[in-house]
Every structure is written in C-alpha cells, then in structure tokens.
Scaffold this active site. Sequence first.
Site, short mmCIF file in Angstrom:
data_model
loop_
_atom_site.label_atom_id
_atom_site.label_comp_id
_atom_site.label_asym_id
_atom_site.label_seq_id
_atom_site.Cartn_x
_atom_site.Cartn_y
_atom_site.Cartn_z
CD GLU A 86 -3.00 -0.80 0.13
OE1 GLU A 86 -3.23 0.37 -0.23
OE2 GLU A 86 -3.59 -1.78 -0.38
CB THR A 128 10.00 4.56 0.63
OG1 THR A 128 9.85 5.98 0.51
CG2 THR A 128 9.46 4.14 1.99
CG ASP A 129 12.73 9.24 -0.03
OD1 ASP A 129 11.54 8.88 0.12
OD2 ASP A 129 13.05 10.21 -0.75
CD GLU A 130 7.16 8.96 1.66
OE1 GLU A 130 6.31 8.99 2.57
OE2 GLU A 130 6.88 9.11 0.46
CE1 TYR A 152 4.31 3.46 1.37
CE2 TYR A 152 5.41 5.58 1.65
CZ TYR A 152 5.31 4.35 1.01
OH TYR A 152 6.19 4.02 0.01
CE LYS A 156 7.83 0.36 1.24
NZ LYS A 156 7.67 -0.80 0.30
N PRO A 207 -5.00 20.85 -5.99
CG PRO A 207 -5.66 18.86 -4.91
CD PRO A 207 -5.34 19.43 -6.26
NE ARG A 216 7.40 14.44 -0.26
CZ ARG A 216 7.30 15.11 0.89
NH1 ARG A 216 8.22 15.99 1.25
NH2 ARG A 216 6.26 14.91 1.69
CG HIS A 279 3.03 17.66 4.24
ND1 HIS A 279 2.44 18.59 3.42
CD2 HIS A 279 3.79 16.89 3.43
CE1 HIS A 279 2.82 18.41 2.18
NE2 HIS A 279 3.66 17.38 2.17
#
Length: 343
Positions: A86, A128-130, A152, A156, A207, A216, A279
Amino acid sequence: MTIRILVTGGAGFIGSHYVRTLLGPAGPADVAVTVLDKLTYAGNPVNLDEVRDHPGFAFVQGDICDAVLVDGLLAEHDQVVHFAAESHVDRSILGAGEFVRTNVLGTQTLLEAALRHGGSKSFVHISTDEVYGSIDFGSWPETDPLRPNSPYAASKAAGDLIALAHHRTHGLDVRVTRCSNNYGHHHFPEKVIPLFITNLLDGRKVPLYGDGGNVRDWLHIDDHVQGIELVRTRGRAGEVYNIGGGTELTNKELTALLLEACGAEWDSSVEYVTDRKGHDRRYSVDCAKIRDELGYEPRKDFATGLAETVTWYRENRAWWEPLRSARHSSAVSPPFERRTGAP
Ligand code: NAD
Ligand code: TYD
C-alpha cells in the site's frame, strides 16, 4: 541458465515498469518473470499488456499475505523483487490497517517462504526514503537511523527492518533499496504529479497542500529501474542502497512546471488547501554508495522526463479516466478542506 524472478506488485506503477523493462528489447536475456499481484485499486493488468505474450512472462493474481500461495511460488523462483505495498500516504492517514497487513505481514510472509526454500535465493526489498523521516538540510546516508512519520512510512520501515533482520539472523540474501519520489507514465492519479496533470488536462484546479514549500527529490522510473537492476545483479547481501533522482523541488516549483507544461495559469488553477497531517517537510537521500559501488547515475533530465510524462497523460486518457472516476467516487479522498488564496 534462466533466472526465475518473482516480482510482487508487478501490476502497479513502478513494478510494471520494471517488468516491461526486464522483458523488453533492452532487458537481460536470461530472465523469466512471474508477477504476483493482488490487483488492489492500484494494480492494473493493462500495465502488463506489453509483455503478456512474452514466453518468459506469467501472472498470478494473489495476496502476498497468503502463506500457502507464496510458499508454492518461492519454491519455483530464484529471486524475489518485492514492490507490492500500500503506497499512498494520504490513505494511510485515513486508516493504517491495510498498510500494516501488506507492508509488514506480507513482507514477512515472503521472507519466511524465501528462507524455507533457502539456497541462493536473493530478495530485493523495495523500500522508500520516507523511512528516514524528514530532513531540513543535507541528505541521509544509508547508515542514518529510521524515524518514519506517516503510518505509510512506519509500515515500510517495519518491512525494511524485518527484511534486514532475515539477513542478519538467518543469512538470507536480502538487499534493500530506499528510493526517492518516482515519476513517469502509468502512475496512479492520486499521487501529486499524475493528479495535477490529469486535473489540469481536464481544466480543473490542483490542490496544493499547506504553503507548498515541502521538498521532494524526483526520480524517473527509468533511473529507478536502472538502480534496482544494479542492486539485483551486483549488489551485496545485507546492504541498503539509496536511489535518488537528483532533482529537488518544492511543491510550488513543481506545480509551476506542471502548469507551464499543461498551458494553465497559477491564479485560476491552483487552490491552496489545508496541509496533510504530519506532512514531512523534505526528503533527500545521499546516493554516494550506489554511485561509488555500483556505478549508478540518474540519466533522465527532469525537464525531459516531465515533458514526456505530460505527453503520455495527454495521449492516454483511456488509461487514466476510469481510474480517476473511481478515485472520485471512492470513500478515500484526501483529508483536506478548501482554502482560498495563498497561506
Ligand atoms: P503502486 O501503489 O502503484 O503499486 C502497488 C502494487 O502492489 C499494486 O499493483 C497492488 O495491486 C499491489 N499490491 C498491494 N497490496 C498487495 C498484496 N497484499 N498482495 C499482492 N499485491 C499487492 O506502488 P508503486 O508506486 O509502484 O510503488 C512500488 C513500491 O515502491 C512500493 O513498495 C512503494 O512503497 C515503493 N516506493 C514507491 C515510491 C513512489 O514514488 N511511487 C517511492 C519510494 C518507494
Ligand atoms: P505524494 O505524491 O502523495 O508523495 P509523498 O507524500 O509520498 O511524497 O505527494 C508529494 C508531495 O505533494 C507531498 O509533499 C504532498 C504534496 N501533495 C499536494 O500538495 N497535493 C496533493 O493533492 C497531493 C496528493 C500531494
């Protein structure tokens, strides 16, 4: 000898590009590919039309959490490249259950099956880099601690660590990649670039979350596939490799480029909306390791990659229009309220 590769999530955005590349004219001659994909809202069999008749291609619809199915498939394959997940942060804010199930338990199910069938199986885990969190200045090397913020990213990070634990504990040949934000064709129109392009092509507003100052790093899918192939074929077991694109932009800068490419004006097309909860401000990976060890360099210039991406969406309405209407009618819509004017 043919290497049999199991590609999970191969009907999604990046996984399908990986499979099309592997089985395309410039791909390696020695591979056969089985895609295992549940075909969630993000998986699209059409993404694999190009390779469907390739003699080295097979497709299995199924869930990576299905231990019996996964065990049978691992018995028949030499390598795993694990994309299935996901993948959308906004959805994880609305509910994290599916994220934990697929990204953590699904990954563990695959790893345990790989272990059972042992031998020289290698397992490339697409992270992921996140997982590193958010960074105001500088870039993360692979040795930095993981401080994920969104559900998320946390799911991960858990999958990434359980994968590495299978190397350290059991000696499984696990290689982890942590890439930055991907862009390109066949990208589901809920992520910022395809959402903004398709909105603009339809004459709608886009938006922009918060003050639009979040940063990013953009990685074209061709370059990501190049990096994954270097890791699959020449990477070392137990190692983590960051993969970046080398183009950092604020969301405002990105939006301006997309408006220009689609022939739209800022004032009539951009709507500032309430920020995403929690965020992350900026992501930035240090790619020295994959560059120095494996010779990775991103090759796609961002202006060219973005122009090609916009052209693809212009010319492939039949691909995205059905997905967009599904998105608008789904219970999952971004958790924002409209605001007028700049923040
Ligand atoms: P995607 O959402 O487009 O595709 C995910 C695919 O996984 C879909 O085909 C879906 O059907 C399949 N899937 C989901 N749950 C499954 C399950 N339980 N069993 C089997 N299949 C299942 O994602 P993507 O953008 O192609 O990302 C691929 C991987 O790369 C993910 O692991 C993601 O975390 C990682 N990643 C993506 C980005 C990005 O910018 N898109 C950046 C960094 C890392
Ligand atoms: P996204 O494509 O969801 O990727 P990620 O959150 O994994 O980086 O979002 C990229 C950036 O764009 C992120 O800073 C959030 C922002 N964004 C918007 O401003 N508006 C939107 O409608 C979306 C989906 C994202």
